[in-house]
Design a protein around this motif. Structure first.
Motif, PDB file in Angstrom:
ATOM      1  N   GLY A  16       1.143  -1.100   0.114  1.00 34.59           N
ATOM      2  CA  GLY A  16       0.069  -0.176   0.501  1.00 34.59           C
ATOM      3  C   GLY A  16       1.080   1.183  -0.373  1.00 34.59           C
ATOM      4  O   GLY A  16       1.926   1.315   0.276  1.00 34.59           O
ATOM      5  N   ALA A  17      -0.089   2.403  -0.054  1.00 39.42           N
ATOM      6  CA  ALA A  17       1.108   3.586  -0.911  1.00 39.42           C
ATOM      7  C   ALA A  17       1.545   3.925   0.698  1.00 39.42           C
ATOM      8  O   ALA A  17       2.619   4.811   1.061  1.00 39.42           O
ATOM      9  CB  ALA A  17       0.219   5.027  -0.843  1.00 39.42           C
ATOM     10  N   THR A  18       0.505   3.595   2.191  1.00 39.35           N
ATOM     11  CA  THR A  18       0.917   3.900   3.768  1.00 39.35           C
ATOM     12  C   THR A  18       2.510   2.748   3.497  1.00 39.35           C
ATOM     13  O   THR A  18       3.123   4.135   4.551  1.00 39.35           O
ATOM     14  CB  THR A  18      -0.281   3.438   4.100  1.00 39.35           C
ATOM     15  OG1 THR A  18      -1.191   3.749   3.704  1.00 39.35           O
ATOM     16  CG2 THR A  18       0.470   4.205   5.506  1.00 39.35           C
TER      17      THR A  18
ATOM     18  N   LEU B   8       5.187   5.484   1.791  1.00 37.71           N
ATOM     19  CA  LEU B   8       4.990   6.617   2.324  1.00 37.71           C
ATOM     20  C   LEU B   8       6.630   6.685   3.451  1.00 37.71           C
ATOM     21  O   LEU B   8       7.234   7.533   3.776  1.00 37.71           O
ATOM     22  CB  LEU B   8       3.949   7.591   2.972  1.00 37.71           C
ATOM     23  CG  LEU B   8       3.634   7.731   1.720  1.00 37.71           C
ATOM     24  CD1 LEU B   8       1.978   8.287   2.061  1.00 37.71           C
ATOM     25  CD2 LEU B   8       4.022   9.270   1.397  1.00 37.71           C
TER      26      LEU B   8
ATOM     27  N   TYR C  30       1.853  10.996   6.873  1.00 34.30           N
ATOM     28  CA  TYR C  30       2.770  11.878   6.753  1.00 34.30           C
ATOM     29  C   TYR C  30       4.037  12.786   7.779  1.00 34.30           C
ATOM     30  O   TYR C  30       4.540  12.194   7.857  1.00 34.30           O
ATOM     31  CB  TYR C  30       3.267  13.607   5.835  1.00 34.30           C
ATOM     32  CG  TYR C  30       1.783  12.775   4.532  1.00 34.30           C
ATOM     33  CD1 TYR C  30       2.112  11.703   3.781  1.00 34.30           C
ATOM     34  CD2 TYR C  30       1.879  13.802   3.793  1.00 34.30           C
ATOM     35  CE1 TYR C  30       1.516  11.698   3.195  1.00 34.30           C
ATOM     36  CE2 TYR C  30       0.863  13.457   2.716  1.00 34.30           C
ATOM     37  CZ  TYR C  30       0.924  12.393   1.913  1.00 34.30           C
ATOM     38  OH  TYR C  30       0.206  12.896   1.049  1.00 34.30           O
TER      39      TYR C  30
ATOM     40  N   ASN D 185      -5.836  14.743  -1.279  1.00 30.87           N
ATOM     41  CA  ASN D 185      -6.425  14.167  -0.591  1.00 30.87           C
ATOM     42  C   ASN D 185      -6.573  15.181   0.748  1.00 30.87           C
ATOM     43  O   ASN D 185      -5.537  15.311   1.770  1.00 30.87           O
ATOM     44  CB  ASN D 185      -6.561  12.876  -0.604  1.00 30.87           C
ATOM     45  CG  ASN D 185      -7.805  11.950   1.144  1.00 30.87           C
ATOM     46  OD1 ASN D 185      -8.536  12.937   1.849  1.00 30.87           O
ATOM     47  ND2 ASN D 185      -7.151  11.054   1.373  1.00 30.87           N
TER      48      ASN D 185
ATOM     49  N   ASP E  83       3.229  12.120  -3.549  1.00 30.31           N
ATOM     50  CA  ASP E  83       1.489  10.937  -3.367  1.00 30.31           C
ATOM     51  C   ASP E  83       1.018  10.678  -4.613  1.00 30.31           C
ATOM     52  O   ASP E  83       0.263  11.914  -4.220  1.00 30.31           O
ATOM     53  CB  ASP E  83       1.129  11.480  -2.052  1.00 30.31           C
ATOM     54  CG  ASP E  83      -0.231  10.397  -1.520  1.00 30.31           C
ATOM     55  OD1 ASP E  83      -0.915   9.965  -2.541  1.00 30.31           O
ATOM     56  OD2 ASP E  83      -0.399  10.489  -0.289  1.00 30.31           O
TER      57      ASP E  83
ATOM     58  N   TYR F 295      -4.438   9.281  -5.850  1.00 34.28           N
ATOM     59  CA  TYR F 295      -5.474   9.511  -7.209  1.00 34.28           C
ATOM     60  C   TYR F 295      -5.499   9.529  -8.367  1.00 34.28           C
ATOM     61  O   TYR F 295      -6.048  10.252  -9.475  1.00 34.28           O
ATOM     62  CB  TYR F 295      -6.163  10.478  -6.664  1.00 34.28           C
ATOM     63  CG  TYR F 295      -6.296   9.566  -4.967  1.00 34.28           C
ATOM     64  CD1 TYR F 295      -7.716   9.075  -5.062  1.00 34.28           C
ATOM     65  CD2 TYR F 295      -6.059  10.321  -4.070  1.00 34.28           C
ATOM     66  CE1 TYR F 295      -7.984   8.352  -2.912  1.00 34.28           C
ATOM     67  CE2 TYR F 295      -6.594  10.384  -2.481  1.00 34.28           C
ATOM     68  CZ  TYR F 295      -7.100   9.522  -2.431  1.00 34.28           C
ATOM     69  OH  TYR F 295      -8.013   8.695  -0.989  1.00 34.28           O
TER      70      TYR F 295
ATOM     71  N   SER G 247      -1.267   3.623  -5.740  1.00 36.89           N
ATOM     72  CA  SER G 247      -1.507   2.672  -4.834  1.00 36.89           C
ATOM     73  C   SER G 247      -2.316   1.923  -5.680  1.00 36.89           C
ATOM     74  O   SER G 247      -3.636   2.432  -6.486  1.00 36.89           O
ATOM     75  CB  SER G 247      -2.789   3.233  -4.032  1.00 36.89           C
ATOM     76  OG  SER G 247      -3.266   2.895  -2.773  1.00 36.89           O
TER      77      SER G 247
ATOM     78  N   LYS H 105      -4.398  -3.941   0.035  1.00 33.94           N
ATOM     79  CA  LYS H 105      -2.989  -3.030   0.404  1.00 33.94           C
ATOM     80  C   LYS H 105      -1.653  -3.607  -0.663  1.00 33.94           C
ATOM     81  O   LYS H 105      -0.786  -3.700   0.175  1.00 33.94           O
ATOM     82  CB  LYS H 105      -2.235  -3.669   1.669  1.00 33.94           C
ATOM     83  CG  LYS H 105      -3.655  -2.942   2.951  1.00 33.94           C
ATOM     84  CD  LYS H 105      -4.025  -1.024   3.227  1.00 33.94           C
ATOM     85  CE  LYS H 105      -2.824  -0.772   3.371  1.00 33.94           C
ATOM     86  NZ  LYS H 105      -2.658   0.842   3.543  1.00 33.94           N
TER      87      LYS H 105
END
Ligand code: PMP
Ligand code: GLN
Length: 385
Positions: A99-101, A104, A128, A174, A202, A205, A233, A244
């Motif tokens: 996942g992007a989480t 990051l 972040y 977002n 990021d 989207y 993502s 994820k």
């Protein structure tokens, strides 16, 4: 006798439970329609599910290579070429992450050292700043300017100090639903070169942009490409947020560093899903059709809300629509979101939580990645408030 709880000094003393978990739990408790946390309520592609089943049934159930399954890395490189007209090296410039989480966190941890300053534009996604803090850095928060959430370039220039290491952008944004233009990115490019800064972009989207200019990735800009990490993502792109899986694109030297962290966070990402995504990506229509798909949802939601007392802000990207409620109430946005969930059966996200200073502009965020029925039922309730 029960032993006393062990003493522990929190590493994130000012961080509570993320608003997305709080509002989704409240929505469930009160049986409210959940337009809070950003996830679709419609089914994902059955073709994609069949592919995962296929790969699970055919022995693809052990650890994937640390950087990602080679077939998926190659397909991501093809997709990047298709979208940006630029060839990335699948072996050295792409990393599949949980996942992007995770992407990051791995990237921020790799880039930020003790004492570094990191510029973050508010409203900002909530993961972040804690990652910067855990790395011993300080986040410097600048507020984007309403109504279009634009960058104040003078303020940005003034915020850069000798300690600034990194800027984090989120495009499309977002919760704002705003996008950066090619001109913005060129300006940013000049600035990061002049001050020798790194950049994280990021772009989860990327396929939800409703403006004729389309999505402007940092990867289209040579200087940004050389000093930036772009993060994506598949959860967002293929309506499967629970899977994820995402990926980071960066030059070799940055990729090497973020992979050092990634290998100890998760090591690798689940194998059958990677294999399935590699096949699914072979048909570009799966991502090329998304902006039109979501624009229809945005337009439906706006049409349904036309006779409400909520006032929409411009939405050029993401699957979130901001609404001002100053004609309805003077409640703080967090109280308004709670009251609406409990008393009117629709959950949303208060936008003050995306501001370091808790700036309350009496704006709520509604997720429109929902079926027409859900949007219709929610709007019916919202129009009565
Ligand atoms: N960045 C932004 C701006 C997001 O909205 C989200 C939530 N999906 C993420 C990152 C995290 O993405 P993922 O679910 O792939 O971890
Ligand atoms: N990105 C999603 C949102 O903004 C939530 C992700 C999460 O729950 N961590 O609603």
């Amino acid at each position: 006798m029960t032993p006393a709880p062990v003493k522990l000094e929190s590493k994130l003393p000012n961080v509570g439970t993320t608003i997305f978990a709080v509002m989704s739990t409240m929505a469930a408790e009160h049986n409210a329609i959940n337009l809070s946390q950003g996830y679709p309520d419609f089914p994902i592609s059955s073709q994609l599910i069949d592919l995962v089943e296929h790969y699970m049934s055919n022995g693809h159930n052990q650890y994937a290579p640390m950087a990602g399954e080679p077939v998926l890395l190659r397909q991501i490189a093809n997709k990047l070429n298709d979208c940006l007209g630029y060839n990335f090296d699948a072996k050295t410039e792409i990393t599949v992450v949980a996942g992007a989480t995770e992407g990051l966190f791995a990237t921020i941890t790799a880039l930020v050292q003790k004492g570094d300053e990191v510029i973050i534009f508010d409203p900002a996604y909530d993961s972040y700043a804690p990652a910067v803090q855990l790395s011993g850095g300080t986040s410097v928060h600048l507020e984007l300017k309403l109504p279009n959430f634009t960058i104040d370039w003078e303020q940005l220039e003034a915020a850069v100090s000798s300690r600034t290491k990194l800027i984090i952008i989120n495009n499309p944004n977002n919760p704002a639903g705003s996008i950066l233009t090619a001109e913005d990115l060129q300006r940013l490019s000049d600035l990061v070169v002049r001050h020798d800064l790194l950049l994280i972009s990021d772009e989860v989207y990327e396929h939800m942009v409703y403006h004729p200019q389309g999505h402007q990735s940092i990867l289209k800009f040579p200087e940004l490409r050389a000093r930036g990490v772009a993060i994506f993502s598949f959860g967002k792109t293929f309506h499967a947020t629970g899977w994820k899986v995402g990926y980071c694109v960066a030059p070799e030297n940055l990729t090497r560093e973020l992979q050092k962290i990634h290998q100890f966070l998760t090591y690798s990402v689940n194998t059958p899903v990677q294999m399935a995504l590699a096949d699914y990506l072979k048909e570009p229509v799966h991502y090329q059709s998304l902006s039109t798909f979501f624009q229809k949802k945005r337009d439906l939601f706006l049409r349904l809300m036309k006779h409400s007392r909520f006032e929409p802000l411009p939405c050029n990207g993401t699957y979130f629509q901001l609404m001002k409620y100053h004609a309805i109430s003077e409640l703080a946005d967090t109280e308004m979101a709670i009251w609406m969930t409990k008393e009117h059966g629709v959950a949303s996200i208060p936008t003050s939580v995306f501001y370091n200073k808790g700036t309350d502009q009496k704006i709520l965020r509604f997720c429109f990645a929902k079926s027409s029925e859900t949007l219709t039922q929610a709007a019916e309730k919202l129009c009565k408030i």
